[in-house]
Design a protein around this motif. Sequence first.
Motif, PDB file in Angstrom:
ATOM      1  N   MET A   1       0.923  -1.248   0.160  1.00 51.85           N
ATOM      2  CA  MET A   1      -0.148   0.082  -0.277  1.00 51.85           C
ATOM      3  C   MET A   1       0.457   1.560   0.233  1.00 51.85           C
ATOM      4  N   ALA A   2       1.704   0.712   0.680  1.00 53.14           N
ATOM      5  CA  ALA A   2       2.760   2.508   0.449  1.00 53.14           C
ATOM      6  C   ALA A   2       3.291   2.892  -0.629  1.00 53.14           C
ATOM      7  N   GLN A   3       3.434   1.667  -1.492  1.00 51.72           N
ATOM      8  CA  GLN A   3       4.828   2.223  -2.748  1.00 51.72           C
ATOM      9  C   GLN A   3       2.867   2.959  -3.584  1.00 51.72           C
ATOM     10  N   GLN A   4       1.723   1.965  -3.440  1.00 49.31           N
ATOM     11  CA  GLN A   4       1.247   2.720  -4.218  1.00 49.31           C
ATOM     12  C   GLN A   4       1.095   3.868  -3.539  1.00 49.31           C
ATOM     13  N   VAL A   5       0.428   4.656  -2.731  1.00 52.14           N
ATOM     14  CA  VAL A   5       0.462   6.054  -2.017  1.00 52.14           C
ATOM     15  C   VAL A   5       1.841   6.641  -2.837  1.00 52.14           C
ATOM     16  N   ARG A   6       3.134   6.181  -2.427  1.00 48.05           N
ATOM     17  CA  ARG A   6       3.873   7.024  -2.958  1.00 48.05           C
ATOM     18  C   ARG A   6       4.022   7.444  -4.546  1.00 48.05           C
ATOM     19  N   SER A  34       5.497  14.352   8.827  1.00 44.50           N
ATOM     20  CA  SER A  34       6.678  12.989   9.025  1.00 44.50           C
ATOM     21  C   SER A  34       5.552  11.819   9.194  1.00 44.50           C
ATOM     22  N   VAL A  35       4.858  11.300   9.354  1.00 45.66           N
ATOM     23  CA  VAL A  35       4.104  10.040   9.848  1.00 45.66           C
ATOM     24  C   VAL A  35       3.762   9.423   8.086  1.00 45.66           C
ATOM     25  N   LEU A  36       3.352  10.594   7.422  1.00 47.93           N
ATOM     26  CA  LEU A  36       3.143  10.343   5.816  1.00 47.93           C
ATOM     27  C   LEU A  36       4.854   9.728   4.968  1.00 47.93           C
ATOM     28  N   ALA A  37       5.468  10.410   5.490  1.00 49.15           N
ATOM     29  CA  ALA A  37       6.697   9.829   5.449  1.00 49.15           C
ATOM     30  C   ALA A  37       7.049   8.536   5.962  1.00 49.15           C
ATOM     31  N   ASN A  38       7.074   8.271   6.954  1.00 55.78           N
ATOM     32  CA  ASN A  38       7.751   7.255   7.333  1.00 55.78           C
ATOM     33  C   ASN A  38       6.637   6.391   7.161  1.00 55.78           C
ATOM     34  N   PHE A  39       5.134   6.318   6.658  1.00 55.10           N
ATOM     35  CA  PHE A  39       4.693   5.244   6.189  1.00 55.10           C
ATOM     36  C   PHE A  39       4.886   4.788   4.535  1.00 55.10           C
ATOM     37  N   GLU A  40       5.143   6.240   3.894  1.00 57.83           N
ATOM     38  CA  GLU A  40       6.331   5.794   2.300  1.00 57.83           C
ATOM     39  C   GLU A  40       7.465   4.705   2.602  1.00 57.83           C
ATOM     40  N   GLY A  41       8.026   5.152   3.843  1.00 57.81           N
ATOM     41  CA  GLY A  41       9.479   4.553   3.699  1.00 57.81           C
ATOM     42  C   GLY A  41       9.280   3.316   4.211  1.00 57.81           C
ATOM     43  N   GLY A  42       8.054   3.015   4.461  1.00 57.13           N
ATOM     44  CA  GLY A  42       8.056   1.707   5.541  1.00 57.13           C
ATOM     45  C   GLY A  42       8.092   1.700   6.896  1.00 57.13           C
ATOM     46  N   ARG A  43       7.932   2.458   7.296  1.00 54.44           N
ATOM     47  CA  ARG A  43       8.607   2.825   9.186  1.00 54.44           C
ATOM     48  C   ARG A  43       7.705   3.170   9.707  1.00 54.44           C
ATOM     49  N   ARG A  44       6.812   2.782   9.374  1.00 56.79           N
ATOM     50  CA  ARG A  44       5.500   3.322   9.906  1.00 56.79           C
ATOM     51  C   ARG A  44       4.519   1.401   9.080  1.00 56.79           C
ATOM     52  N   PRO A  45       3.624   0.870   9.685  1.00 55.02           N
ATOM     53  CA  PRO A  45       3.868  -0.476   8.993  1.00 55.02           C
ATOM     54  C   PRO A  45       1.965  -0.211   8.842  1.00 55.02           C
ATOM     55  N   ALA A  46       1.461   0.705   9.135  1.00 51.87           N
ATOM     56  CA  ALA A  46      -0.043   0.323   8.353  1.00 51.87           C
ATOM     57  C   ALA A  46      -1.079   1.802   8.372  1.00 51.87           C
ATOM     58  N   LEU A  47      -1.997   2.172   7.518  1.00 51.79           N
ATOM     59  CA  LEU A  47      -2.787   3.090   7.519  1.00 51.79           C
ATOM     60  C   LEU A  47      -4.174   2.991   8.047  1.00 51.79           C
ATOM     61  N   SER A  48      -4.574   3.349   9.223  1.00 51.86           N
ATOM     62  CA  SER A  48      -6.212   3.479   9.125  1.00 51.86           C
ATOM     63  C   SER A  48      -6.928   3.025   8.219  1.00 51.86           C
ATOM     64  N   VAL A  49      -8.322   2.770   8.638  1.00 51.02           N
ATOM     65  CA  VAL A  49      -9.205   3.048   7.268  1.00 51.02           C
ATOM     66  C   VAL A  49      -9.860   4.259   7.115  1.00 51.02           C
ATOM     67  N   VAL A  50      -9.650   5.388   8.039  1.00 56.40           N
ATOM     68  CA  VAL A  50     -10.224   6.335   7.429  1.00 56.40           C
ATOM     69  C   VAL A  50      -8.752   7.256   7.174  1.00 56.40           C
ATOM     70  N   GLU A  51      -7.949   7.449   7.090  1.00 51.77           N
ATOM     71  CA  GLU A  51      -6.852   7.100   6.630  1.00 51.77           C
ATOM     72  C   GLU A  51      -6.289   7.115   4.701  1.00 51.77           C
ATOM     73  N   LEU A  52      -6.857   6.000   5.202  1.00 55.08           N
ATOM     74  CA  LEU A  52      -6.813   5.421   3.326  1.00 55.08           C
ATOM     75  C   LEU A  52      -7.884   6.113   2.893  1.00 55.08           C
ATOM     76  N   LEU A  53      -8.997   5.665   3.427  1.00 56.43           N
ATOM     77  CA  LEU A  53     -10.044   6.525   2.259  1.00 56.43           C
ATOM     78  C   LEU A  53      -9.687   8.222   1.954  1.00 56.43           C
ATOM     79  N   VAL A  54      -8.908   9.244   3.506  1.00 55.15           N
ATOM     80  CA  VAL A  54      -8.987  10.492   2.650  1.00 55.15           C
ATOM     81  C   VAL A  54      -8.022  10.297   1.899  1.00 55.15           C
ATOM     82  N   VAL A  61      -7.729   8.004  -6.635  1.00 44.77           N
ATOM     83  CA  VAL A  61      -7.472   6.803  -6.750  1.00 44.77           C
ATOM     84  C   VAL A  61      -9.061   6.312  -5.935  1.00 44.77           C
ATOM     85  N   PRO A  62      -9.018   4.917  -6.662  1.00 42.96           N
ATOM     86  CA  PRO A  62     -10.064   3.771  -6.127  1.00 42.96           C
ATOM     87  C   PRO A  62      -9.785   3.493  -4.607  1.00 42.96           C
ATOM     88  N   PRO A  63      -9.576   3.560  -3.632  1.00 39.19           N
ATOM     89  CA  PRO A  63      -9.654   3.109  -1.754  1.00 39.19           C
ATOM     90  C   PRO A  63      -8.572   1.595  -2.576  1.00 39.19           C
TER      91      PRO A  63
END
Length: 259
Positions: A1-6, A34-54, A61-63
């Motif tokens: 998911m992080a790769q797709q967001v980036r 920093s939270v988004l950067a960590n997610f894209e860089g693989g240092r944060r493991p996941a997103l919440s459902v709300v974060e994914l939808l936003v 892009v379709p979620p």
Amino acid sequence: MAQQVRRYRQERGLSVQRVADICAEEYGLPIKRSVLANFEGGRRPALSVVELLVLARILKVPPILLLFPLGREGTTEVLPDEDVGTWAAFKWFVGESRFPSERIPRGEVDAATGLPEWYDDPEEGWEESAAPVTLYRRHEALVSEWFATRRKLQLLLSSKGDLKEFRSEPDPEAFDNQLIELTTSTLHRIEVSVQSVRRDMTDRGITPPPSPFEGISLRPGLGQEDRSALEASIPMDALPADSDGPSGQQEQDEARGDR
């Protein structure tokens, strides 16, 4: 998911800071750069459902494509340490097909055939759980067919008797009446099918969608007065337009069977 967001963020020309700002300013979701950067860089493991939808909304892009990169990755890790085909995972997620798992062998294995006594189905009961998706899709398909058929009937009614002197049928008016009755009968058949699907929904405790043709009842054998009332009740500009479709005269010809 992080790769797709980036990837989608870069394609949209957005910086990580800009995405964080939009999250807070437009969607009321305060999230640090920093939270988004960590997610894209693989240092944060996941997103919440709300974060994914936003994020999907911001990236346009379709979620589901952030979860399952259809057309970009052949397989996807759907469950921990369990990769499956991306298309199979996609269909499972939207309720179109079972999870792509194999049956579980049970009992003693036959020495001659190497087969077990029976298999357990790990997806047993899936179809019943997926019934809302199946029924809503069926309902949508029938309603689309109904509108297309209604448009055909509208064209038949509005062009009845046109160009009689150029037509090859022995009795053009009788031919038109037959087509009108057949099309009206088809419309009625679709209505019956829609009502059947809606009853099935209700019987299962599923709330049906609003009826798109409430109060309009079309039956075979409409008289001229009824046909005139039908034409008045279904204005052409209220029907779905097909910008790339044939012209009005072409549609009339097609409705009559390309005579």
